[in-house]
Scaffold this active site. Sequence first.
Site, short mmCIF file in Angstrom:
data_model
loop_
_atom_site.label_atom_id
_atom_site.label_comp_id
_atom_site.label_asym_id
_atom_site.label_seq_id
_atom_site.Cartn_x
_atom_site.Cartn_y
_atom_site.Cartn_z
N ARG A 28 -0.55 -8.62 13.53
CA ARG A 28 -1.10 -7.64 12.56
C ARG A 28 -1.94 -8.33 11.49
NH1 ARG A 28 4.49 -4.95 11.39
NH2 ARG A 28 3.44 -3.85 9.70
N ARG A 67 -9.59 0.66 8.75
CA ARG A 67 -9.20 -0.70 9.12
C ARG A 67 -10.30 -1.42 9.87
NH1 ARG A 67 -3.27 0.44 9.11
NH2 ARG A 67 -2.09 -1.43 9.54
N LYS A 102 0.83 -1.22 0.00
CA LYS A 102 0.00 0.00 0.00
C LYS A 102 0.86 1.26 0.00
CE LYS A 102 -2.01 -1.22 3.87
NZ LYS A 102 -1.29 -2.49 4.13
N ARG A 125 11.29 -0.47 11.11
CA ARG A 125 10.23 -0.25 12.09
C ARG A 125 10.32 -1.27 13.22
NH1 ARG A 125 4.86 0.27 8.47
NH2 ARG A 125 4.05 -0.78 10.31
N ARG A 174 11.74 -5.07 5.05
CA ARG A 174 11.43 -3.66 4.74
C ARG A 174 12.35 -2.70 5.49
NH1 ARG A 174 5.32 -1.86 5.30
NH2 ARG A 174 5.47 -2.73 7.39
P1 ADP Z 1 2.25 -1.87 3.24
O1 ADP Z 1 2.27 -0.36 3.16
O2 ADP Z 1 1.05 -2.48 2.55
O3 ADP Z 1 2.43 -2.40 4.63
P2 ADP Z 1 4.81 -1.66 1.82
O4 ADP Z 1 4.43 -0.83 0.65
O5 ADP Z 1 5.58 -0.98 2.91
O6 ADP Z 1 3.51 -2.41 2.42
O7 ADP Z 1 5.62 -2.92 1.28
C1 ADP Z 1 6.24 -3.84 2.18
C2 ADP Z 1 7.64 -4.21 1.66
O8 ADP Z 1 7.51 -4.99 0.48
C3 ADP Z 1 8.51 -3.00 1.31
O9 ADP Z 1 9.84 -3.25 1.73
C4 ADP Z 1 8.42 -2.91 -0.22
O10 ADP Z 1 9.62 -2.42 -0.79
C5 ADP Z 1 8.15 -4.35 -0.63
N1 ADP Z 1 7.20 -4.45 -1.75
C6 ADP Z 1 6.09 -3.67 -1.95
N2 ADP Z 1 5.44 -4.07 -3.08
C7 ADP Z 1 6.14 -5.12 -3.57
C8 ADP Z 1 5.98 -5.98 -4.71
N3 ADP Z 1 4.95 -5.82 -5.56
N4 ADP Z 1 6.90 -6.95 -4.89
C9 ADP Z 1 7.94 -7.12 -4.02
N5 ADP Z 1 8.15 -6.36 -2.94
C10 ADP Z 1 7.26 -5.37 -2.71
P1 AMP Z 2 0.85 0.60 9.17
O1 AMP Z 2 1.92 1.64 9.00
O2 AMP Z 2 -0.36 0.87 8.33
O3 AMP Z 2 1.38 -0.81 8.99
O4 AMP Z 2 0.34 0.72 10.68
C1 AMP Z 2 1.22 0.47 11.77
C2 AMP Z 2 0.42 0.33 13.06
O5 AMP Z 2 -0.25 1.58 13.36
C3 AMP Z 2 -0.70 -0.71 13.03
O6 AMP Z 2 -0.23 -2.02 13.34
C4 AMP Z 2 -1.65 -0.16 14.13
O7 AMP Z 2 -1.16 -0.41 15.43
C5 AMP Z 2 -1.54 1.35 13.88
N1 AMP Z 2 -2.54 1.83 12.89
C6 AMP Z 2 -2.28 2.40 11.68
N2 AMP Z 2 -3.41 2.73 11.04
C7 AMP Z 2 -4.42 2.36 11.86
C8 AMP Z 2 -5.84 2.40 11.74
N3 AMP Z 2 -6.45 2.91 10.66
N4 AMP Z 2 -6.58 1.93 12.79
C9 AMP Z 2 -6.00 1.43 13.89
N5 AMP Z 2 -4.66 1.33 14.05
C10 AMP Z 2 -3.87 1.79 13.04
#
Ligand code: ADP
Ligand code: AMP
Length: 217
Positions: A172, A88, A13, A161, A127
């Site tokens: 999660r 969410r 995302k 993170r 990541r």
């Molecule tokens: P989200 O925001 O949904 O938690 P991220 O965009 O941070 O996910 O992606 C998680 C990890 O996977 C990051 O390190 C990113 O570089 C990698 N990633 C994202 N999309 C892809 C993809 N299509 N193929 C391989 N790796 C990906």
């Molecule tokens: P994310 O960066 O989206 O992976 O979110 C990291 C953490 O922040 C999650 O595991 C939750 O603890 C909190 N969080 C982020 N967005 C939300 C949401 N919309 N509702 C509740 N908790 C959230």
Amino acid sequence: MNIILLGPPGAGKGTQASRLEADRGMVQLSTGDMLRAAVKAGTPVGLQAKAVMEAGELVSDAIVSALIGERLDVADTANGAIFDGYPRTEAQAEALDLLLSERGRKLDAVIELAVNEDALVERITGRFTCAKCGAGYHDTFKQPAVEGVCDVCGSDEFKRRPDDNAETVRTRMAEYRAKTAPILPIYEARGIVHRVDGMADIAQVTTEIEAILDRLT
Ligand code: ADP
Ligand code: AMP
């Protein structure tokens, strides 16, 4: 245009939101980023959220919806918002409808990033981001072009993170399955869900999303 990117942790995302932001002048609204900023700044919201986030559980609906409401009042979102990690829960989905309608806006599309859950632990544990500009990378799937140097700003400092560990990832995922996946039918009933293959490579996923958005404009 206002869109939601929906998918489990690690679905891509944030990666896609920042690419769309660069390509289309839309603004990424990530509640995760907002909460991490609040934790770093030590605000009252940050103090409340810190332990919940470290455990991989969900922060309260009231807190995150208030953050989104405040952010929607900033003028840069008028060109379009990309909701990343929000809503969410069902309560957040209802809150978002209200926040948008109060501002004379509406939700145009929900892009579901369909992914194989087995791949997500590797995505999340690999990541990392630039400590200076926040650009996202991955140990295996997206290394900087020059090792140790951010492609975007040239910084040599990176961070990971605290919640990106295998144990928290499981919580999660469970939160996603129990509380977030059930909001999809709300949007399916409105006919605004578009499914994209989130297992394709990063550029291909962007191409698919862009094609959907082009059809809607
Ligand atoms: P989200 O925001 O949904 O938690 P991220 O965009 O941070 O996910 O992606 C998680 C990890 O996977 C990051 O390190 C990113 O570089 C990698 N990633 C994202 N999309 C892809 C993809 N299509 N193929 C391989 N790796 C990906
Ligand atoms: P994310 O960066 O989206 O992976 O979110 C990291 C953490 O922040 C999650 O595991 C939750 O603890 C909190 N969080 C982020 N967005 C939300 C949401 N919309 N509702 C509740 N908790 C959230």
